[in-house]
Design a protein around this motif. Structure first.
Motif, short mmCIF file in Angstrom:
data_model
loop_
_atom_site.label_atom_id
_atom_site.label_comp_id
_atom_site.label_asym_id
_atom_site.label_seq_id
_atom_site.Cartn_x
_atom_site.Cartn_y
_atom_site.Cartn_z
N SER A 65 0.84 -1.21 0.00
CA SER A 65 0.00 0.00 0.00
C SER A 65 0.87 1.26 0.00
O SER A 65 0.60 2.21 -0.73
CB SER A 65 -0.92 -0.01 1.22
OG SER A 65 -1.68 1.14 1.27
N LYS A 66 1.93 1.24 0.82
CA LYS A 66 2.84 2.39 0.89
C LYS A 66 3.54 2.60 -0.45
O LYS A 66 3.66 3.74 -0.92
CB LYS A 66 3.86 2.17 2.00
CG LYS A 66 4.75 3.36 2.26
CD LYS A 66 5.67 3.13 3.44
CE LYS A 66 6.55 4.34 3.69
NZ LYS A 66 7.43 4.13 4.84
N GLU A 67 3.99 1.52 -1.09
CA GLU A 67 4.66 1.63 -2.39
C GLU A 67 3.70 2.17 -3.44
O GLU A 67 4.08 3.01 -4.26
CB GLU A 67 5.21 0.28 -2.81
CG GLU A 67 6.43 -0.15 -2.04
CD GLU A 67 6.91 -1.54 -2.40
OE1 GLU A 67 6.46 -2.10 -3.43
OE2 GLU A 67 7.75 -2.08 -1.67
N ALA A 68 2.47 1.70 -3.42
CA ALA A 68 1.47 2.18 -4.37
C ALA A 68 1.20 3.67 -4.16
O ALA A 68 1.10 4.45 -5.11
CB ALA A 68 0.17 1.39 -4.25
N GLU A 79 2.08 9.37 -5.74
CA GLU A 79 2.62 10.70 -5.44
C GLU A 79 3.70 11.08 -6.45
O GLU A 79 3.75 12.24 -6.90
CB GLU A 79 3.19 10.72 -4.02
CG GLU A 79 2.14 10.71 -2.93
CD GLU A 79 2.75 10.58 -1.55
OE1 GLU A 79 4.00 10.66 -1.42
OE2 GLU A 79 1.98 10.40 -0.59
N ASP A 80 4.57 10.14 -6.79
CA ASP A 80 5.62 10.41 -7.78
C ASP A 80 5.02 10.80 -9.13
O ASP A 80 5.49 11.71 -9.79
CB ASP A 80 6.53 9.19 -7.96
CG ASP A 80 7.43 8.93 -6.76
OD1 ASP A 80 7.53 9.83 -5.88
OD2 ASP A 80 8.03 7.84 -6.70
N GLU A 81 3.97 10.08 -9.52
CA GLU A 81 3.31 10.37 -10.79
C GLU A 81 2.68 11.77 -10.77
O GLU A 81 2.77 12.52 -11.74
CB GLU A 81 2.25 9.31 -11.10
CG GLU A 81 1.62 9.46 -12.46
CD GLU A 81 2.60 9.31 -13.61
OE1 GLU A 81 2.37 9.96 -14.65
OE2 GLU A 81 3.59 8.57 -13.49
N GLN A 82 2.07 12.12 -9.64
CA GLN A 82 1.46 13.45 -9.51
C GLN A 82 2.53 14.54 -9.58
O GLN A 82 2.34 15.56 -10.23
CB GLN A 82 0.67 13.55 -8.20
CG GLN A 82 -0.62 12.77 -8.21
CD GLN A 82 -1.29 12.72 -6.84
OE1 GLN A 82 -0.71 13.10 -5.83
NE2 GLN A 82 -2.52 12.23 -6.82
N ARG A 83 3.66 14.31 -8.89
CA ARG A 83 4.78 15.28 -8.95
C ARG A 83 5.29 15.43 -10.37
O ARG A 83 5.56 16.54 -10.84
CB ARG A 83 5.91 14.84 -8.03
CG ARG A 83 5.71 15.21 -6.59
CD ARG A 83 6.99 14.97 -5.79
NE ARG A 83 6.59 14.45 -4.50
CZ ARG A 83 6.83 13.23 -4.04
NH1 ARG A 83 7.53 12.38 -4.75
NH2 ARG A 83 6.41 12.85 -2.86
#
Length: 141
Positions: free
Chosen positions: A105-108, A113-117
């Motif tokens: 869940s944390k990795e997902a 978040e990385d994709e949003q950034r």
């Protein structure tokens, strides 16, 4: 016109396709294994998974599949557990343990978040290059 047949993934024989994706003989054999397991569990509520496997001749993999499918309930069998698919920790519900589920869940969440950034940076980059182009155009006009 195609025939609705396939090779049984378990025994290799040709069979008419069905919802189980197995030949009739393999379906019967699995049902017999299931009955053996149920009968043994009725008499031995405190057995362990490996004991059930040894006593019935049914593989641990197949017994685990029965449990995960919901065909065998281990709720009333306190010593029964099976392994997490990720780390092999003994568990009694789901397919992965709580620790692995939290990590997943944390990795997902981190990936999201990385994709949003990344998308935000692309928008800002496009916006900045648009402004620079406008400024250059304004200078030359």
């Amino acid at each position: 016109m195609s025939l609705n047949v396939d090779n049984c993934p378990r025994c290799g024989k040709i069979y008419v396709k069905n919802n189980f994706s197995l030949c009739v003989n393999c379906i019967k054999e699995i049902d017999q294994q299931y009955e053996k397991c149920l009968n043994y569990l009725r008499e031995n509520r405190s057995c362990y998974l490996y004991e059930l496997s040894e006593a019935t001749g049914v593989s641990i993999k197949q017994i685990t599949k029965f449990i995960r499918e919901g065909r065998i309930s281990i709720a009333n069998h306190p010593n029964m557990s099976y392994n997490c698919e990720v780390c092999n920790t003994p568990i009694r519900v789901h397919t992965i343990c709580d620790s692995c589920r939290q990590k997943l869940s944390k990795e997902a969440s981190n990936m999201q978040e990385d994709e949003q950034r990344k998308q935000k940076l692309q928008k800002e980059g496009n916006h900045m290059s648009y402004n620079i182009q406008d400024r250059l155009r304004d200078r030359h006009n």
